[in-house]
Every structure is written in structure tokens, then in C-alpha cells.
Design a protein around this motif. Structure first.
Motif, PDB file in Angstrom:
ATOM      1  N   LEU A 144       0.853  -1.187   0.000  1.00 56.23           N
ATOM      2  CA  LEU A 144       0.000   0.000   0.000  1.00 56.23           C
ATOM      3  C   LEU A 144       0.887   1.235   0.000  1.00 56.23           C
ATOM      4  CD1 LEU A 144      -2.827   1.345   0.359  1.00 56.23           C
ATOM      5  CD2 LEU A 144      -2.455   1.145   2.830  1.00 56.23           C
ATOM      6  N   THR A 145       0.579   2.175  -0.876  1.00 54.49           N
ATOM      7  CA  THR A 145       1.336   3.424  -0.946  1.00 54.49           C
ATOM      8  C   THR A 145       0.423   4.590  -0.598  1.00 54.49           C
ATOM      9  OG1 THR A 145       2.833   2.562  -2.638  1.00 54.49           O
ATOM     10  CG2 THR A 145       2.709   4.950  -2.415  1.00 54.49           C
ATOM     11  N   LEU A 146       0.860   5.413   0.360  1.00 55.68           N
ATOM     12  CA  LEU A 146       0.123   6.597   0.784  1.00 55.68           C
ATOM     13  C   LEU A 146       0.963   7.837   0.498  1.00 55.68           C
ATOM     14  CD1 LEU A 146      -1.045   5.348   4.315  1.00 55.68           C
ATOM     15  CD2 LEU A 146      -2.291   5.185   2.147  1.00 55.68           C
ATOM     16  N   ALA A 147       0.344   8.832  -0.117  1.00 56.64           N
ATOM     17  CA  ALA A 147       1.030  10.097  -0.391  1.00 56.64           C
ATOM     18  C   ALA A 147       0.432  11.185   0.487  1.00 56.64           C
ATOM     19  CB  ALA A 147       0.900  10.478  -1.860  1.00 56.64           C
ATOM     20  N   PHE A 148       1.278  11.882   1.229  1.00 52.00           N
ATOM     21  CA  PHE A 148       0.840  12.909   2.173  1.00 52.00           C
ATOM     22  C   PHE A 148       1.170  14.287   1.612  1.00 52.00           C
ATOM     23  CE2 PHE A 148       1.401   9.085   4.614  1.00 52.00           C
ATOM     24  CZ  PHE A 148       0.336   9.099   5.507  1.00 52.00           C
ATOM     25  N   ARG A 149       0.149  15.142   1.549  1.00 55.74           N
ATOM     26  CA  ARG A 149       0.318  16.507   1.040  1.00 55.74           C
ATOM     27  C   ARG A 149      -0.114  17.504   2.112  1.00 55.74           C
ATOM     28  NH1 ARG A 149      -2.743  17.666  -4.265  1.00 55.74           N
ATOM     29  NH2 ARG A 149      -1.584  19.607  -3.927  1.00 55.74           N
ATOM     30  N   GLY A 150       0.551  18.665   2.098  1.00 55.44           N
ATOM     31  CA  GLY A 150       0.169  19.740   3.000  1.00 55.44           C
ATOM     32  C   GLY A 150       0.778  19.643   4.381  1.00 55.44           C
ATOM     33  N   LEU A 151       1.853  18.880   4.533  1.00 54.64           N
ATOM     34  CA  LEU A 151       2.439  18.718   5.856  1.00 54.64           C
ATOM     35  C   LEU A 151       3.091  19.990   6.380  1.00 54.64           C
ATOM     36  CD1 LEU A 151       3.812  15.089   5.498  1.00 54.64           C
ATOM     37  CD2 LEU A 151       2.245  15.873   7.264  1.00 54.64           C
ATOM     38  N   ASP A 152       3.452  20.912   5.492  1.00 55.50           N
ATOM     39  CA  ASP A 152       3.979  22.203   5.966  1.00 55.50           C
ATOM     40  C   ASP A 152       2.938  22.941   6.797  1.00 55.50           C
ATOM     41  OD1 ASP A 152       6.598  22.221   4.932  1.00 55.50           O
ATOM     42  OD2 ASP A 152       5.820  22.614   2.936  1.00 55.50           O
ATOM     43  N   ASP A 153       1.665  22.698   6.514  1.00 53.98           N
ATOM     44  CA  ASP A 153       0.572  23.387   7.212  1.00 53.98           C
ATOM     45  C   ASP A 153      -0.198  22.443   8.125  1.00 53.98           C
ATOM     46  OD1 ASP A 153       0.814  26.020   5.856  1.00 53.98           O
ATOM     47  OD2 ASP A 153       0.340  24.830   4.079  1.00 53.98           O
ATOM     48  N   ASP A 208       4.968  14.552   0.006  1.00 58.20           N
ATOM     49  CA  ASP A 208       5.029  15.578  -1.040  1.00 58.20           C
ATOM     50  C   ASP A 208       5.255  16.926  -0.369  1.00 58.20           C
ATOM     51  OD1 ASP A 208       4.776  17.215  -3.199  1.00 58.20           O
ATOM     52  OD2 ASP A 208       2.822  16.484  -3.843  1.00 58.20           O
ATOM     53  N   GLY A 209       6.494  17.410  -0.432  1.00 60.31           N
ATOM     54  CA  GLY A 209       6.822  18.683   0.212  1.00 60.31           C
ATOM     55  C   GLY A 209       7.303  18.455   1.633  1.00 60.31           C
ATOM     56  N   ALA A 210       6.811  19.255   2.564  1.00 57.38           N
ATOM     57  CA  ALA A 210       7.119  19.216   4.010  1.00 57.38           C
ATOM     58  C   ALA A 210       8.335  20.027   4.377  1.00 57.38           C
ATOM     59  CB  ALA A 210       7.274  17.800   4.545  1.00 57.38           C
ATOM     60  N   GLY A 211       9.139  20.468   3.408  1.00 62.90           N
ATOM     61  CA  GLY A 211      10.247  21.344   3.739  1.00 62.90           C
ATOM     62  C   GLY A 211      11.255  20.691   4.656  1.00 62.90           C
ATOM     63  N   ARG A 261       2.220  15.514  11.624  1.00 64.96           N
ATOM     64  CA  ARG A 261       3.647  15.445  11.297  1.00 64.96           C
ATOM     65  C   ARG A 261       4.304  14.305  12.085  1.00 64.96           C
ATOM     66  NH1 ARG A 261       5.923  19.675   8.534  1.00 64.96           N
ATOM     67  NH2 ARG A 261       7.960  19.335   9.536  1.00 64.96           N
ATOM     68  N   ASP A 262       3.930  14.172  13.344  1.00 63.79           N
ATOM     69  CA  ASP A 262       4.474  13.072  14.143  1.00 63.79           C
ATOM     70  C   ASP A 262       4.015  11.722  13.614  1.00 63.79           C
ATOM     71  OD1 ASP A 262       5.771  14.890  15.731  1.00 63.79           O
ATOM     72  OD2 ASP A 262       4.429  14.664  17.452  1.00 63.79           O
ATOM     73  N   LEU A 263       2.751  11.638  13.197  1.00 59.23           N
ATOM     74  CA  LEU A 263       2.246  10.380  12.649  1.00 59.23           C
ATOM     75  C   LEU A 263       3.050   9.967  11.419  1.00 59.23           C
ATOM     76  CD1 LEU A 263       0.255   8.039  12.272  1.00 59.23           C
ATOM     77  CD2 LEU A 263      -1.251   9.640  11.049  1.00 59.23           C
ATOM     78  N   VAL A 264       3.281  10.878  10.498  1.00 60.39           N
ATOM     79  CA  VAL A 264       4.035  10.538   9.284  1.00 60.39           C
ATOM     80  C   VAL A 264       5.475  10.171   9.645  1.00 60.39           C
ATOM     81  CG1 VAL A 264       4.818  11.369   7.039  1.00 60.39           C
ATOM     82  CG2 VAL A 264       2.528  11.949   7.846  1.00 60.39           C
ATOM     83  N   ALA A 265       6.045  10.851  10.640  1.00 62.95           N
ATOM     84  CA  ALA A 265       7.392  10.495  11.093  1.00 62.95           C
ATOM     85  C   ALA A 265       7.423   9.066  11.616  1.00 62.95           C
ATOM     86  CB  ALA A 265       7.853  11.475  12.176  1.00 62.95           C
ATOM     87  N   VAL A 266       6.411   8.684  12.391  1.00 60.19           N
ATOM     88  CA  VAL A 266       6.337   7.322  12.927  1.00 60.19           C
ATOM     89  C   VAL A 266       6.181   6.318  11.789  1.00 60.19           C
ATOM     90  CG1 VAL A 266       4.905   5.751  14.283  1.00 60.19           C
ATOM     91  CG2 VAL A 266       5.475   8.008  15.190  1.00 60.19           C
ATOM     92  N   LEU A 267       5.343   6.627  10.805  1.00 58.69           N
ATOM     93  CA  LEU A 267       5.171   5.724   9.666  1.00 58.69           C
ATOM     94  C   LEU A 267       6.482   5.547   8.902  1.00 58.69           C
ATOM     95  CD1 LEU A 267       1.721   6.992   8.327  1.00 58.69           C
ATOM     96  CD2 LEU A 267       2.158   4.799   9.450  1.00 58.69           C
ATOM     97  N   LEU A 268       7.199   6.630   8.684  1.00 59.97           N
ATOM     98  CA  LEU A 268       8.473   6.538   7.968  1.00 59.97           C
ATOM     99  C   LEU A 268       9.457   5.637   8.708  1.00 59.97           C
ATOM    100  CD1 LEU A 268       8.912  10.279   6.952  1.00 59.97           C
ATOM    101  CD2 LEU A 268       8.817   8.370   5.346  1.00 59.97           C
ATOM    102  N   GLY A 272      -9.839  27.175   2.858  1.00 61.36           N
ATOM    103  CA  GLY A 272      -8.617  27.960   2.928  1.00 61.36           C
ATOM    104  C   GLY A 272      -7.348  27.167   2.745  1.00 61.36           C
ATOM    105  N   THR A 273      -7.438  25.998   2.097  1.00 58.89           N
ATOM    106  CA  THR A 273      -6.254  25.152   1.956  1.00 58.89           C
ATOM    107  C   THR A 273      -5.730  25.076   0.531  1.00 58.89           C
ATOM    108  OG1 THR A 273      -7.522  23.123   1.533  1.00 58.89           O
ATOM    109  CG2 THR A 273      -7.102  23.716   3.847  1.00 58.89           C
TER     110      THR A 273
END
Length: 736
Positions: free
Chosen positions: A134-143, A169-172, A149-156, A214-215
Motif C-alpha cells: 500500500l502506498t500513501l502520499a501525504f500533502r500539505g504537511l507544511d501546514d 510531497d513537500g514538508a520542507g 507530522r508526528d504520525l508521518v514520522a512514525v510511519l516513515l 482555505g487550503t
């Protein structure tokens, strides 16, 4: 049957970054789901909310018990509307308490623990429903809110890409958990340029921006939105808020609805009201970063020159959340503003309480000041004791005495702390009915259990824990704390049962696994301890004590590469940690580098002269190098810290090499007494050596006879030849 994947499974996670250089390598995989993370959508755990709505229905179809028993608490915290298909999780007095009775709030670490629970649920979902990967793409993590952000860090960090691939996608670039996880676990590749979607000529671009809550990142929509007249823009925001409110989805009230109302036609009224509701919900759930964001926005809508009670309540929440998040120094200006700007007794009582907690609990350890904490908590008590509301006076009088009990405990006055908790309980019992303030009463009882434990009155502490668990049986922390009392009383089976209950009832937390591992090691179950330490370090890879314990187990099992990895990681976090330096010495000694091992033990002792392992192991190296005098000195230091039979036996050997047989016999007498008299044949042999050297022929013969009798046959003794050489035959116990 597991389906065969039609495409190769991914072997890595991906970070699509605009600053990355283009290469001709493997392109990122196509994502099955695009996950929007902007905090304006649903606030904390926006991404998790979306993913739970995808995963939970499929998991419920396959294994309802898995969702109910393991992850219902996380689902209820993030996507409460899913509880219609998920059995209700264990309910505690904390989450059942009304707003007026809420006197316990979650630690800041709970949000990260929930993220781990969600990550484990998503891995179960991927394995169960998507066996091909399964592949999940996360967008808008800068905001995004920090929870996502912690959840995606744990997944990584925790997900095998062959099971669940993460594409960010992004996140700076950032120094938070996500930034570190991207740098460590994701392959960096160029971010594809964003192509603006085709739009029909008559499209209302401004409305599209508002409908995106507003996103939207489309500059055409933002330009059209900015071009709207202010009153029209406000009207549209209010209309959008009403539309969202009609959907009756609780998480929309944490983000999108407050956003629209604060930009709507009544920002200081409906806008502030929506923000206060969101602040209260997020505060009760332990989502403290969101509270700060919301409360700052709410304050900005109010008149700072004429602050209202709402303004001060929002300010108080900001300061409290900064305390809980470990940013106590940032809280000082808010508390100073409250004291400077208000004459309300409640405002001053609340700030005095939090100032006391800062100095005794929330500031970094080096900044604690128990005298200042005592001064502030006494101020809080003096205000509480004359509170104008008789009903509230009872509650705050008890609450503030409970707070002072913590200060006194940290000041070392354990008896004074216990007296204060007892006083707080008496105040509560005298003025409230048996079914009132149940949470507050459970908190007081729990605190008394802790204080009694600190006094080493383990039976009384255990009785309090038993009672608080009877009243609130599904609050996992109680079991975690009670386990320590069972262990202190030698009831290891009950302690293990309590650790299991704590693990079952709460989102994942490494402390329970670490403590259970420590107990399992004590009980000789090294395999079980290693399993728990693996889990603890999966949850918190930088927990130094877990690295110490696991490296020790790896060394004992001969897994030198694994031990080296744990020691290296631990020393990168804590270069002066004596236990890790001692473990490094053991590793170096095992690989044959005696000089480097000796230096490592010496470094451990410079870091902590109380490190028994470093003294003992350095003594072994010194003895093996022919420096028996140095070995004796190191063992003298070790035995001054702990009287241990093995250390005495080792010192006896070194003393024998120096010809100090009288001291050697004294050590061996003590070692044999500790190990049960004649239980250790090697100690008997050694004492026989020294007795013979001292001219005690009968004593030496008796020791060697008892030594030989411990073996099935006379020749089975490792010292049989030496004994035979002395006597012509191996003596047996009872022989003349």
C-alpha cells in the motif's frame, strides 16, 4: 490466500522535495491514496482522520476484535463518528468527567502515543486488506498540526516499505520528528511541478477557495478570494460554516468551522465561541499544540485593551499548554500578562498554581526551584481558602493542597506531602456527596498511593492502588504504577499482570515495555526481556536506558554486532553515560582489544564513580594483564558500593596472586555464606587453596573434599589433577 502483487513492492519511502536534484533513478510509486494534511480541515490528526475512515471499515469486516481491543481508544480520539461501527473502548473517569469536574489532563506525550497506535493500525490494515503493498502520499504537511507530522514520522520510521510505502510531497526541512525521519528514512527526489487544474470560464474561483476551507494552493483561487469585498467574503465564510455544521461531524468543529467563523460576519462573537469550543475539546484530548494555535487566534479577535474572562481563559490555556509541552520558559510572559492585567482571584490563583508547577515540575531540571514553587503554591492556597464561591472553594482548597503535596514531595518532606494529601481528601469528603467529584477523588487517592510508595510503605500504597482501580478500572496508568508496588513486595506474577493490563488499556508507550523487560531480566527470562526492549525501542529509539539494557542482553547472547549498534547509538545520545561506556568496554574486551576496553572502563568511572560494572570489569582486565594489585584496588572500590559474592570471589583470586591468603579466606567465607554455604564448589576449592597456604591442612582438605563431592565422580572436578597431585587421590567428604 495472499494475493500475488502485480508490481514490485517498494523498498523505500519517498520525500518529494522541490530542492532535490533530478536523477535518472527509480521514479516514486503511484499512491493508492492522496492524504491531505492541512490543519484547517480537521485540526489535530487531520490526515489520521481520513486514513481511519479508509481503514477501519475494512478492518472491522475482517477482525472486529482487533480494532475493538487494540485501537478503539485511538479511533474515538481522532474519528469519533466511526464509533458507530467500533465497540466502545474502555471508559475512564477522566473522559467521562463533566467540564466542571475535570481535574486531570493528559500528558503531552499522549498525542505521540496515539500516533503510534494509528501507525500500528494502518500496518495491520495494509497487511490485511492490501497484501500487495500500500502506498500513501501525504500533502500539505507544511501546514499540518504537529500530530499529523508526528504520525508521518512514525510511519516513515516504523513501516516496512514493502508493506506500507510513505510518499511525502513537500514538508520542507525541519528539525522536528518529521524532519529527522525524512532525512533518515526517505529517499529524496525532485517534487514534480504543480499543474493548475483546468477551470471553466464561469467558475467562481473565490468560492472554490472558501470551499477548500482555505487550503487551496492554486494562486488563481487565492487572488479571486482576496479580490472579494470584505463583507461578501465574510458572508461566504459564515455560509460555509453553516453548511459544515449541518454535517454534524465533530472534528470539523476543531478546524474548518472555527476558521470560517473567525473570518465571518461575527468574528468576535460566533468566531470566538467556536474557537473556545475547539480549545476546550483539544485541551481535554491532550492536543496541546492545537490549543495554542487556536487560543492565540481567539485572543486576536478580542479587545486586548479591555480583556474579558474569555480572553484570560484563553491566555491561561496557552500558558498551561506551553508548560505541558516542555516549553515552560515561553509560558512566563503569559502568566505575567495575566497577573498584570487582572485583579480576578481566579486568574491569580490559576497563575500561582501553574508557576508552582513550573518550578517543581515543568521547567528543565536544572531550573527547578522548590522554594519558589512553595511560595507560589502557598499563594494559590491563600486565594483558594477565601474563594467567594462556597462550592468551588471546597474543590480548589483540596486541589491546591494536593499541588503543595507534590512540592513537598520534591522538597524531600514525604511525611508532609502525605499529610497534605490526607487533608485534601478530608476536605473533599466532608463537603461533597459520595457520587460527586469522582475524578478528583480518584486523583487524590492515586496521589496518596504514589506518596506512600515514595515512603516505601508498599502495603499501604498497594491498598490505595487497589481501591483507585476498583473505582476506575480502565485507566491504564494505575496498573503501570501498581506494578512497581507488587514488585517491591516480591509479587512478580501480579506485577507482570499489571504491566500487561497497562499495555492493553492505553495507547503504546515504551515505559511499560521497558519496566516489564527489567522485571523479566530479574526473573531470568532474557528472551522475554529482549522482546519488550525491542518494542520499547521501536516506540522510542532514543531511550538511553533501553539501549543500555538491550546492549547488555546482546553482549550476554554473543550478538556483538547488535550490541555495538545499540552502544554506538546510545553514546551518540549520551556520550558520558557510564553504563554505556562500561558496555563499550565489555564489547571491546570481547573482541580482544584489552587496552581500549580498559580505557573505556576508565572513562565510565570518570563519568560515574558509582558504576560497579566498570570497577569490576576493569579489575578483570588488570588481573589478566598481570596487575593483581590494581585488580584488588578496583574490586575494593566495587565492594564498597555493593557487597556481592562474585566480586568477593574475584577479589579472593587477586589476593591469592598477591599472597594475601588471610584476606582471601575472609572474602571466600563471606561469599560462601551468601551463596548458601557449600553450594558453590569453585568457592570451596579456592578457600582450600588459601587454607593450605596458611598451614590449615585440615581446613584445606575439608574444603577440597566438599568441592569434590559436588561432582558425580571424583575426576569430574576441573581441579581433579591438582587435588590428586597433592594427595595422591581425590579426597571425598567424610574421608579421614
Amino acid at each position: 490466500m495472499t494475493a500475488t502483487p502485480t508490481t514490485p513492492l517498494s523498498t523505500r519511502h519517498w520525500w518529494l522535495d522541490a530542492g532535490a536534484e533530478a536523477t535518472d533513478g527509480e521514479p516514486p510509486p503511484r499512491a493508492r491514496l492522496q492524504v491531505r494534511c492541512h490543519r484547517r480541515l480537521r485540526g489535530p490528526f487531520t490526515a489520521a482522520h481520513f486514513l481511519l475512515h479508509q481503514a477501519v471499515p475494512q478492518l472491522v469486516e475482517r477482525d472486529t476484535e482487533l480494532v475493538a481491543s487494540a485501537r478503539a481508544l485511538e479511533i474515538e480520539s481522532i474519528a469519533p463518528e466511526l464509533m458507530a461501527i467500533v465497540p466502545t473502548p474502555p471508559q475512564t473517569l477522566t473522559n467521562l468527567a463533566s467540564a466542571t469536574e475535570r481535574t486531570r489532563f493528559y500528558p503531552a506525550t499522549r498525542a505521540l502515543r496515539i500516533a503510534h497506535g494509528v501507525a500500528e493500525l494502518l500496518m495491520d490494515w495494509a497487511r490485511s486488506a492490501h497484501p500487495g503493498g500500500l502506498t500513501l502520499a501525504f500533502r500539505g504537511l507544511d501546514d499540518a498540526d504537529p500530530t499529523d507530522r508526528d504520525l508521518v514520522a512514525v510511519l516513515l520510521r516504523r513501516c516496512d516499505p514493502a508493506v506500507l510505502t510513505v510518499v511525502v510531497d513537500g514538508a520542507g526541512a525541519a528539525s522536528d520528528l518529521l524532519g529527522k525521519a525524512l532525512a533518515a528514512y526517505a529517499h529524496r527526489a525532485p517534487r514534480l511541478p504543480v499543474v493548475d487544474a483546468a477551470l471553466l470560464p464561469d467558475t467562481d474561483l473565490a468560492q472554490l477557495y472558501i470551499d477548500s476551507d482555505g487550503t487551496s494552493e492554486d494562486p488563481r483561487l487565492l487572488r479571486a478570494y482576496d479580490a472579494l469585498p470584505a463583507d461578501e467574503r465574510a458572508r461566504r465564510h459564515t455560509a460555509r460554516a453553516a453548511l459544515l455544521a449541518a454535517r454534524d461531524e465533530p472534528t470539523l468543529r476543531l478546524a474548518a468551522i472555527p476558521y470560517h467563523l473567525e473570518h465571518g460576519t461575527d468574528p468576535a462573537g460566533a468566531g470566538v465561541e467556536a474557537i473556545v469550543e475547539a480549545v476546550t475539546t483539544c485541551f481535554n484530548k491532550g492536543f496541546y499544540e492545537a490549543v495554542i494555535n487556536l487560543a492565540l487566534r481567539g485572543r486576536a479577535l478580542l479587545d486586548e485593551a479591555a480583556p474579558t474572562r474569555t480572553y484570560w481563559n484563553l491566555t491561561h490555556k496557552i500558558g498551561a499548554c506551553l508548560c505541558y509541552l516542555g516549553r515552560g520558559h515561553d509560558a512566563f510572559p503569559y502568566f505575567e500578562e495575566m497577573r498584570r492585567g487582572s485583579t480576578s482571584p481566579d486568574v491569580h490563583m490559576g497563575t500561582a498554581y501553574l508557576m508552582a508547577m513550573l518550578y517543581t515540575r515543568f521547567l528543565p531540571k536544572e531550573d527547578h526551584d522548590e522554594d519558589r514553587a512553595l511560595a507560589w503554591v502557598n499563594t494559590a492556597i491563600s486565594i483558594a481558602d477565601v474563594h467567594p464561591d462556597p462550592h468551588k472553594r471546597v474543590l480548589v482548597r483540596a486541589f491546591m493542597r494536593n499541588a503543595r503535596a507534590l512540592v513537598e514531595l520534591h522538597r524531600g518532606d514525604v511525611d508532609g506531602s502525605l499529610a497534605l494529601v490526607d487533608e485534601a481528601m478530608a476536605i473533599t469528603d466532608a463537603d461533597f456527596g459520595p457520587h460527586e467529584q469522582l475524578l478528583h477523588r480518584s486523583v487524590l487517592l492515586y496521589n496518596r498511593a504514589q506518596v506512600r510508595g515514595a515512603r516505601r510503605d508498599h502495603q499501604a500504597s498497594l491498598a490505595d492502588y487497589d481501591e483507585v482501580i476498583r473505582r476506575d478500572p480502565d485507566y491504564g496508568d494505575y496498573y503501570f504504577e501498581r506494578a512497581a508496588q507488587h514488585r517491591a513486595l516480591g509479587d512478580h506474577r501480579s506485577a507482570l499482570a499489571d504491566y500487561a493490563a497497562a499495555i492493553r488499556l492505553t495507547p503504546p508507550f515504551y515505559e511499560a515495555h521497558f519496566n516489564r523487560a527489567d522485571l523479566l531480566r530479574e526473573l531470568g527470562d532474557d528472551a522475554g526481556a529482549l522482546r519488550d526492549l525491542d518494542i520499547a525501542l521501536d516506540l522510542e529509539p532514543d531511550h538511553v536506558d533501553s539501549l543500555v539494557h538491550r546492549s547488555d542482553l546482546h553482549l550476554a547472547r554473543g550478538d556483538l554486532d547488535k550490541a555495538a549498534a545499540d552502544i554506538g547509538h546510545g553514546l551518540s545520545l549520551a556520550p558520558a553515560n557510564a553504563q554505556l561506556l562500561a558496555a563499550q568496554g565489555a564489547l571491546l574486551a570481547e573482541t580482544g582489544d584489552a587496552d581500549a576496553a580498559y580505557d573505556s572502563y576508565s572513562a565510565a568511572l570518570r563519568a560515574d564513580a558509582l558504576c560497579v560494572a566498570a570497577w569490576a570489569n576493569r579489575a578483570v582486565l588488570a588481573f589478566e594483564a598481570g596487575r593483581a594489585d590494581s585488580a584488588v584496588k578496583d574490586l575494593d572500590a566495587a565492594l564498597a558500593l555493593t557487597d556481592d559474592a562474585e566480586l568477593r570471589a574475584n577479589r579472593a583470586v587477586a589476593l591469592q596472586a598477591l599472597g594475601e591468603h588471610r584476606r582471601a579466606v575472609a572474602d571466600l567465607d563471606a561469599a560462601l555464606a551468601e551463596t548458601g554455604g557449600g553450594a558453590d564448589p569453585e568457592l570451596l576449592y579456592l578457600r582450600g587453596v588459601s587454607r593450605f597456604a596458611l598451614g590449615d591442612e585440615s581446613g584445606g582438605r575439608a574444603d577440597w573434599a566438599a568441592h569434590s563431592a559436588a561432582y558425580a565422580t571424583a575426576d569430574a572436578s576441573p581441579h581433579a589433577e591438582e587435588v590428586r597431585a597433592r594427595f595422591g587421590a581425590v579426597p571425598r567428604e567424610g574421608a579421614a
